[in-house]
Every structure is written in C-alpha cells, then in structure tokens.
Write an enzyme that holds these catalytic residues in place. Structure first.
Site, PDB file in Angstrom:
ATOM      1  N   SER A   5     -11.048  -0.953   2.874  1.00  0.00           N
ATOM      2  CA  SER A   5      -9.722  -0.941   4.167  1.00  0.00           C
ATOM      3  C   SER A   5      -9.732   0.486   4.550  1.00  0.00           C
ATOM      4  CB  SER A   5      -8.908  -2.038   4.242  1.00  0.00           C
ATOM      5  OG  SER A   5      -8.429  -3.303   3.890  1.00  0.00           O
ATOM      6  N   GLU A  42      -5.378   3.878   5.769  1.00  0.00           N
ATOM      7  CA  GLU A  42      -4.723   3.504   3.994  1.00  0.00           C
ATOM      8  C   GLU A  42      -5.498   4.510   3.395  1.00  0.00           C
ATOM      9  OE1 GLU A  42      -5.966  -0.254   2.225  1.00  0.00           O
ATOM     10  OE2 GLU A  42      -6.955   1.028   0.971  1.00  0.00           O
ATOM     11  N   ARG A  64       1.108  -1.271  -0.072  1.00  0.00           N
ATOM     12  CA  ARG A  64       0.003   0.348   0.048  1.00  0.00           C
ATOM     13  C   ARG A  64       0.933   1.072   0.439  1.00  0.00           C
ATOM     14  NH1 ARG A  64      -2.935  -3.362  -0.465  1.00  0.00           N
ATOM     15  NH2 ARG A  64      -5.040  -3.768   0.251  1.00  0.00           N
TER      16      ARG A  64
HETATM   17  P1  FAD Z   1      -8.674   8.051  -6.118  1.00  0.00           P
HETATM   18  O1  FAD Z   1      -9.207   7.710  -4.506  1.00  0.00           O
HETATM   19  O2  FAD Z   1      -9.296   9.359  -6.734  1.00  0.00           O
HETATM   20  O3  FAD Z   1      -7.639   8.813  -4.995  1.00  0.00           O
HETATM   21  C1  FAD Z   1      -6.263   7.984  -4.185  1.00  0.00           C
HETATM   22  C2  FAD Z   1      -5.116   8.970  -3.973  1.00  0.00           C
HETATM   23  O4  FAD Z   1      -4.170   9.235  -5.604  1.00  0.00           O
HETATM   24  C3  FAD Z   1      -5.648  10.373  -4.109  1.00  0.00           C
HETATM   25  O5  FAD Z   1      -4.559  10.590  -3.507  1.00  0.00           O
HETATM   26  C4  FAD Z   1      -5.503  10.951  -5.682  1.00  0.00           C
HETATM   27  O6  FAD Z   1      -4.643  12.261  -5.380  1.00  0.00           O
HETATM   28  C5  FAD Z   1      -4.144  10.448  -5.963  1.00  0.00           C
HETATM   29  N1  FAD Z   1      -4.544   9.942  -7.430  1.00  0.00           N
HETATM   30  C6  FAD Z   1      -5.709   9.365  -7.997  1.00  0.00           C
HETATM   31  N2  FAD Z   1      -5.503   9.300  -9.433  1.00  0.00           N
HETATM   32  C7  FAD Z   1      -3.842   9.766  -9.466  1.00  0.00           C
HETATM   33  C8  FAD Z   1      -3.662  10.172 -10.889  1.00  0.00           C
HETATM   34  N3  FAD Z   1      -4.133  10.090 -12.109  1.00  0.00           N
HETATM   35  N4  FAD Z   1      -2.341  11.081 -10.779  1.00  0.00           N
HETATM   36  C9  FAD Z   1      -1.810  11.349  -9.658  1.00  0.00           C
HETATM   37  N5  FAD Z   1      -2.759  11.403  -8.451  1.00  0.00           N
HETATM   38  C10 FAD Z   1      -3.579  10.485  -8.334  1.00  0.00           C
HETATM   39  N6  FAD Z   1      -7.456  -0.684  -2.984  1.00  0.00           N
HETATM   40  C11 FAD Z   1      -6.610  -1.688  -2.850  1.00  0.00           C
HETATM   41  O7  FAD Z   1      -5.449  -1.937  -2.764  1.00  0.00           O
HETATM   42  N7  FAD Z   1      -6.874  -3.741  -2.542  1.00  0.00           N
HETATM   43  C12 FAD Z   1      -8.925  -3.408  -1.957  1.00  0.00           C
HETATM   44  O8  FAD Z   1      -8.915  -4.399  -2.319  1.00  0.00           O
HETATM   45  C13 FAD Z   1      -9.199  -2.237  -2.346  1.00  0.00           C
HETATM   46  N8  FAD Z   1     -11.099  -2.411  -2.236  1.00  0.00           N
HETATM   47  C14 FAD Z   1     -11.507  -1.442  -1.799  1.00  0.00           C
HETATM   48  C15 FAD Z   1     -12.912  -1.557  -1.641  1.00  0.00           C
HETATM   49  C16 FAD Z   1     -13.904  -1.002  -1.634  1.00  0.00           C
HETATM   50  C17 FAD Z   1     -15.344  -1.310  -1.648  1.00  0.00           C
HETATM   51  C18 FAD Z   1     -13.534   0.324  -1.594  1.00  0.00           C
HETATM   52  C19 FAD Z   1     -13.612   2.158  -1.675  1.00  0.00           C
HETATM   53  C20 FAD Z   1     -12.527   0.514  -2.197  1.00  0.00           C
HETATM   54  C21 FAD Z   1     -11.245  -0.661  -1.872  1.00  0.00           C
HETATM   55  N9  FAD Z   1      -9.590   0.214  -2.424  1.00  0.00           N
HETATM   56  C22 FAD Z   1      -8.843  -1.244  -2.704  1.00  0.00           C
HETATM   57  C23 FAD Z   1      -9.299   1.547  -2.604  1.00  0.00           C
HETATM   58  C24 FAD Z   1      -9.772   2.064  -3.503  1.00  0.00           C
HETATM   59  O9  FAD Z   1     -10.259   1.292  -4.508  1.00  0.00           O
HETATM   60  C25 FAD Z   1      -8.161   1.926  -4.935  1.00  0.00           C
HETATM   61  O10 FAD Z   1      -6.969   2.677  -3.841  1.00  0.00           O
HETATM   62  C26 FAD Z   1      -8.005   3.046  -5.791  1.00  0.00           C
HETATM   63  O11 FAD Z   1      -7.247   2.637  -6.338  1.00  0.00           O
HETATM   64  C27 FAD Z   1      -8.290   4.020  -5.640  1.00  0.00           C
HETATM   65  O12 FAD Z   1      -8.805   4.647  -6.986  1.00  0.00           O
HETATM   66  P2  FAD Z   1      -9.794   6.442  -7.487  1.00  0.00           P
HETATM   67  O13 FAD Z   1      -9.766   6.580  -8.594  1.00  0.00           O
HETATM   68  O14 FAD Z   1     -10.850   5.850  -6.793  1.00  0.00           O
HETATM   69  O15 FAD Z   1      -8.471   6.977  -6.671  1.00  0.00           O
HETATM   70  N1  EPU Z   2     -10.408 -10.697   9.752  1.00  0.00           N
HETATM   71  C1  EPU Z   2     -11.465 -10.762  11.617  1.00  0.00           C
HETATM   72  N2  EPU Z   2     -12.280  -9.568  11.889  1.00  0.00           N
HETATM   73  C2  EPU Z   2     -12.724  -9.005  10.792  1.00  0.00           C
HETATM   74  C3  EPU Z   2     -12.237  -8.748   9.018  1.00  0.00           C
HETATM   75  C4  EPU Z   2     -10.983  -9.658   9.208  1.00  0.00           C
HETATM   76  O1  EPU Z   2     -11.069 -11.198  12.440  1.00  0.00           O
HETATM   77  O2  EPU Z   2     -14.322  -8.194  10.357  1.00  0.00           O
HETATM   78  C5  EPU Z   2      -9.838 -11.332   9.936  1.00  0.00           C
HETATM   79  C6  EPU Z   2     -10.355 -12.542   8.894  1.00  0.00           C
HETATM   80  O3  EPU Z   2      -9.389 -13.691   9.929  1.00  0.00           O
HETATM   81  C7  EPU Z   2      -9.888 -12.946   8.167  1.00  0.00           C
HETATM   82  C8  EPU Z   2      -8.450 -11.564   7.576  1.00  0.00           C
HETATM   83  O4  EPU Z   2      -8.479 -10.797   8.920  1.00  0.00           O
HETATM   84  O5  EPU Z   2      -9.559 -13.959   7.357  1.00  0.00           O
HETATM   85  C9  EPU Z   2      -8.774 -11.237   6.590  1.00  0.00           C
HETATM   86  O6  EPU Z   2      -9.485 -10.416   6.477  1.00  0.00           O
HETATM   87  P1  EPU Z   2     -10.204  -9.828   4.377  1.00  0.00           P
HETATM   88  O7  EPU Z   2      -9.648 -11.427   3.637  1.00  0.00           O
HETATM   89  O8  EPU Z   2     -11.348  -9.601   4.543  1.00  0.00           O
HETATM   90  O9  EPU Z   2      -8.714  -9.433   4.559  1.00  0.00           O
HETATM   91  P2  EPU Z   2      -8.319  -8.025   5.004  1.00  0.00           P
HETATM   92  O10 EPU Z   2      -6.875  -8.311   5.368  1.00  0.00           O
HETATM   93  O11 EPU Z   2      -9.360  -7.347   5.492  1.00  0.00           O
HETATM   94  C10 EPU Z   2      -6.818  -6.920   2.821  1.00  0.00           C
HETATM   95  C11 EPU Z   2      -6.726  -6.062   1.982  1.00  0.00           C
HETATM   96  C12 EPU Z   2      -8.061  -5.403   1.508  1.00  0.00           C
HETATM   97  C13 EPU Z   2      -7.614  -6.995  -0.091  1.00  0.00           C
HETATM   98  C14 EPU Z   2      -7.684  -7.973   0.927  1.00  0.00           C
HETATM   99  C15 EPU Z   2      -7.934  -9.366   0.283  1.00  0.00           C
HETATM  100  C16 EPU Z   2      -5.783  -3.790   3.711  1.00  0.00           C
HETATM  101  C17 EPU Z   2      -5.399  -2.883   4.685  1.00  0.00           C
HETATM  102  N3  EPU Z   2      -6.636  -4.517   3.579  1.00  0.00           N
HETATM  103  O12 EPU Z   2      -8.176  -7.293   3.269  1.00  0.00           O
HETATM  104  O13 EPU Z   2      -7.623  -4.196   0.353  1.00  0.00           O
HETATM  105  O14 EPU Z   2      -9.335  -6.692  -0.340  1.00  0.00           O
HETATM  106  O15 EPU Z   2      -7.050  -8.326   1.920  1.00  0.00           O
HETATM  107  O16 EPU Z   2      -6.591  -9.579  -0.463  1.00  0.00           O
HETATM  108  O17 EPU Z   2      -4.445  -4.313   3.482  1.00  0.00           O
HETATM  109  C18 EPU Z   2      -7.948  -1.996   0.086  1.00  0.00           C
HETATM  110  O18 EPU Z   2      -7.145  -1.594   0.463  1.00  0.00           O
HETATM  111  O19 EPU Z   2      -9.471  -1.421   0.750  1.00  0.00           O
HETATM  112  C19 EPU Z   2      -8.958  -3.076   0.434  1.00  0.00           C
HETATM  113  C20 EPU Z   2     -10.391  -3.940   0.920  1.00  0.00           C
END
Ligand code: FAD
Ligand code: EPU
Length: 355
Positions: free
Chosen positions: A251, A347, A176
């Site tokens: 997250s 994050e 991240r």
């Molecule tokens: P924004 O939210 O618009 O911006 C994020 C940051 O990037 C800001 O600081 C912005 O200034 C900068 N930025 C955006 N675009 C540019 C650009 N073109 N040039 C320079 N800077 C820029 N993230 C994960 O890594 N793994 C996950 O599994 C994951 N799951 C998610 C699930 C949900 C339901 C949600 C809501 C979010 C999740 N995220 C996850 C977080 C998010 O989706 C990612 O970080 C994504 O890359 C953000 O993209 P965005 O275009 O919405 O960026």
């Molecule tokens: N868990 C709990 N309670 C909860 C949630 C999770 O006990 O309420 C424990 C469980 O043991 C579970 C473990 O945490 O097995 C891991 O949970 P999960 O698989 O949902 O993944 P996470 O670690 O919570 C991370 C990323 C996610 C990504 C998933 C899958 C971060 C901060 N988050 O979540 O990314 O989708 O793994 O790889 O690293 C995001 O960055 O926004 C995001 C959603």
C-alpha cells in the site's frame, strides 16, 4: 530453548562498502546510491562504529527495503540489518515468549511459528521485510497488528551508543504508526523483538471479510492457525503483486481515518462505500476504493502505474526513478483531494532528497 537458525557472526569490525547501488535492496526496484553501506550481523559492530564516531544523524537503517521509496541520494551511511538469531526465551503454560533477531525475515518467522503450533501472527503471513522493521509501522493485516503479540524490543541508540529496551507502552503503537515514526524517527537501530505467542487451543481471528469468505469457499468451519495462514497467503497472492515480478512497496498510502459523518456524505453520492471501524466516532475508508473511483486503477504513465487488482499499490513497470514514482503519487493524491476533499498520507517511507 534454542531453535534452529542461530547464525551470529563474531566479526566485530564490519566491512564498509562505498558508493553502493541500493536497487537490489528495495522492492520498488529503484536505483539509488549510498555513500557508505555496512551490513550489520552483530550488535557489537554498531558499538565499534559508534566508537569510531561514524554513527549519528547521517545514518539510516535498512531492513528488507519493502516500505521505502528512494528519491535521489540516500543518507551518507546505510546500515543494513542482518542480525539473525532466533530463540524462545520462555515457555510457561500456553505462552511462548520468543526473542527474534531484527534481521530475520518476517514471513519465515510466521511460517516457523505456524509449523510449531504457536498462534498469534498467522494473519500477518507474507508481509515482506524484516522482524526489526515490524514495530516501525506496527505492521498489520487481516484483523491483526504486531502490537497484539508484542512484548518488547531491544534497540541501539545511534546518537548515544547505548542500548535501550522498549516495552509496548513505550512504542505508542497506532494504525501504521509508532514512536519510531515520530519523535524517535531514525534514532534507533532495532536489534531484536520479543513476541508473546500461544500454544493450542488458539484464539482464531477470522473476521476480516475476505478471509471469512475464503474459509467459507473452502468449507472450513473451524479454522486452525494453519488454515488462516494458508488463506491469508492465497488472498494476498491473488491481490498483491510479487515484488520479484513487479516492483512495489505494498500500500503506498495509509487508509484515511475520518469522522463517521464523512462516510454518510460519501454514501449519499455513491452506491456502496466500503469502510472499517476505527476509534469512537471515526471510520477507516479504503484508500484503494477512493483511488479506483478517481479512475487511477490499473493506469500506467511511462514506467509507473497502479496495480490492476489493487489501486493502492503503485508499481514500477521497469526502470522507473524514485522521482517518477513520487510524481505519480502526488497526482493520485491530488485527484483524491479534488474529488473527495480527503488528504491521503503516504505509508511508504520516502528517503533522500531530490527535486
Ligand atoms: P524497510 O523497508 O527496509 O524499512 C522501513 C522503515 O523502517 C524505514 O524507515 C527504515 O529506516 C526502518 N527500519 C527498518 N529496519 C529497522 C530497524 N531494524 N531499526 C530501525 N529502523 C528500521 N505492511 C503492513 O503493515 N501490512 C501489510 O499487509 C503489508 N503488505 C505488503 C505487501 C507488499 C507486496 C509489500 C512490498 C509491502 C507490504 N507492507 C505491508 C509493507 C512492508 O512489508 C512492511 O512495512 C515491513 O515491515 C517493512 O520491512 P522492511 O524490513 O522491508 O523495512
Ligand atoms: N478496494 C477497492 N479498489 C481497490 C482496492 C480496494 O475498491 O483497488 C476496496 C474493496 O472494497 C476492498 C477494500 O477496499 O474490499 C479493502 O481492500 P483490501 O482488503 O485489499 O485492503 P486495503 O484496505 O486496501 C489494507 C492494508 C494492507 C493489508 C490489507 C489486509 C493499509 C494501507 N493497507 O489494505 O496492508 O494487507 O488491508 O488487511 O492499511 C500495506 O500496508 O502495505 C498493506 C498491503
């Protein structure tokens, strides 16, 4: 080879909108205002704005708004990335190198690649947001990170008006993390990203526990990229709230990376402690588990709370302000600090200033 959605506007002089409410542009569904707002559809528009002395430290780049918390007023000039083109620049043997405009939807790209039979990003399905934001925090999920397929990106320097190519080594990707969250925070507008994908036979990454379980439950012994894509989509849909229904930014905190001795300490106090391997001598502990153990899971205070199926996701039940969401995040952080002596780091990118 040129692919379908090539949609480059030729308008070099962009429209500047004033006092724009950013609520439709962030998945936490928070109201916040930008003094000036410009949708960028063509890199030349950035050059035009730079030549007018409009770009610089007061500029902020917005993608899909899925990883931001707006607190108070945001930067005076918001540039929304809407640069959409997609072209595969090179096809050699089993490799596909494709350059994708930063304003494209990430999940749409993943789906397109899976449909074409190009492997490498299927584990990153259903991550909201744009392609241009993917390198910012080196998006990751289900055992894969952007850095695994990343070749380079092209960026516009908001301070000098010049373009620059960043190769993988320049980006300092980590969990991240990237150089764009550190020394180059806010300085570059990412225009396009080049990825390296593979034609069949693919290397399948199915080791993430919940994905492995999904494949087993669906009796899929030899998964292909389409199976992984479907599994990830189903798992994510069951665990994470859809921002269209319930405001959230995924997250809220990063999973803390701690010395292995801390895990031993936790194991003495709790029956089973989930963990993931990290760098030598370190482990990653799910922040969701820590938060759940403090009793915050599914709790609601006024308009804000944590999601009932995933404690790491802070949700806006409707009408919450950025300050309310931030206040909850601080309370959660304090609870985890008091109970475990562990410091959670957001994050989500907190943008703007207020009390
Ligand atoms: P924004 O939210 O618009 O911006 C994020 C940051 O990037 C800001 O600081 C912005 O200034 C900068 N930025 C955006 N675009 C540019 C650009 N073109 N040039 C320079 N800077 C820029 N993230 C994960 O890594 N793994 C996950 O599994 C994951 N799951 C998610 C699930 C949900 C339901 C949600 C809501 C979010 C999740 N995220 C996850 C977080 C998010 O989706 C990612 O970080 C994504 O890359 C953000 O993209 P965005 O275009 O919405 O960026
Ligand atoms: N868990 C709990 N309670 C909860 C949630 C999770 O006990 O309420 C424990 C469980 O043991 C579970 C473990 O945490 O097995 C891991 O949970 P999960 O698989 O949902 O993944 P996470 O670690 O919570 C991370 C990323 C996610 C990504 C998933 C899958 C971060 C901060 N988050 O979540 O990314 O989708 O793994 O790889 O690293 C995001 O960055 O926004 C995001 C959603």
């Amino acid at each position: 080879m040129s692919l379908n959605y090539k949609d480059v506007s030729k308008t070099v002089i962009p429209e500047i909108q004033h006092n724009v409410n950013l609520r439709p542009y962030n998945t936490l569904n928070v109201e916040a205002y930008a003094d000036r707002f410009v949708a960028i559809t063509d890199p030349d528009q950035l050059t035009h704005l730079y030549d007018q002395s409009l770009l610089g430290k007061d500029t902020w780049v917005l993608g899909g708004g899925s990883n931001v918390l707006f607190k108070g007023r945001v930067k005076p000039l918001v540039l929304k990335n809407e640069i959409r083109f997609l072209e595969a620049v090179e096809e050699s043997g089993r490799d596909i190198r494709m350059t994708v405009g930063g304003g494209n939807d990430w999940h749409r790209l993943v789906k397109h690649c899976v449909e074409q039979g190009w492997g490498g990003i299927e584990n990153l399905a259903l991550i909201p947001g744009t392609v241009g934001a993917a390198p910012i925090q080196n998006i990751g999920a289900y055992g894969v990170e952007l850095k695994d397929v990343f070749v380079s990106l092209s960026a516009f320097d908001l301070e000098t008006g010049s373009k620059r190519i960043f190769h993988s080594r320049d980006c300092e990707f980590g969990y991240r993390d990237s150089v764009f969250k550190k020394e180059y925070k806010g300085r570059f507008f990412i225009l396009s990203v080049t990825l390296k994908l593979r034609k069949p036979p693919h290397t399948i990454n199915s080791h993430y526990k919940s994905l492995e379980e999904w494949l087993e439950n669906n009796h899929i012994d030899r998964p292909g990229i389409a199976d992984v894509f479907r599994g990830v989509v189903e798992i994510r849909t069951s665990k994470l709230p859809n921002p269209a229904d319930l405001g959230n930014a995924g997250s809220f905190f990063k999973n803390p990376v701690l010395p292995a001795s801390k895990l031993d300490e936790l194991k003495n106090a709790y029956d089973s402690v989930p963990s993931f391997p990290a760098d030598e001598g370190m482990v990653k502990i799910p922040a969701g588990w820590l938060i759940e153990k403090t009793g915050w899971k599914g709790k609601r205070i006024g308009n804000v709370g944590t999601y009932e199926n995933q404690a790491l996701v802070i949700v806006n039940h409707g009408g919450a302000t950025g300050d309310e969401i931030w206040a909850l995040a601080i309370s959660i952080r304090e609870s985890v600090r008091n109970q475990f002596g562990i410091e959670l780091v957001p994050e989500v990118n907190v943008i703007g200033t207020s009390s």
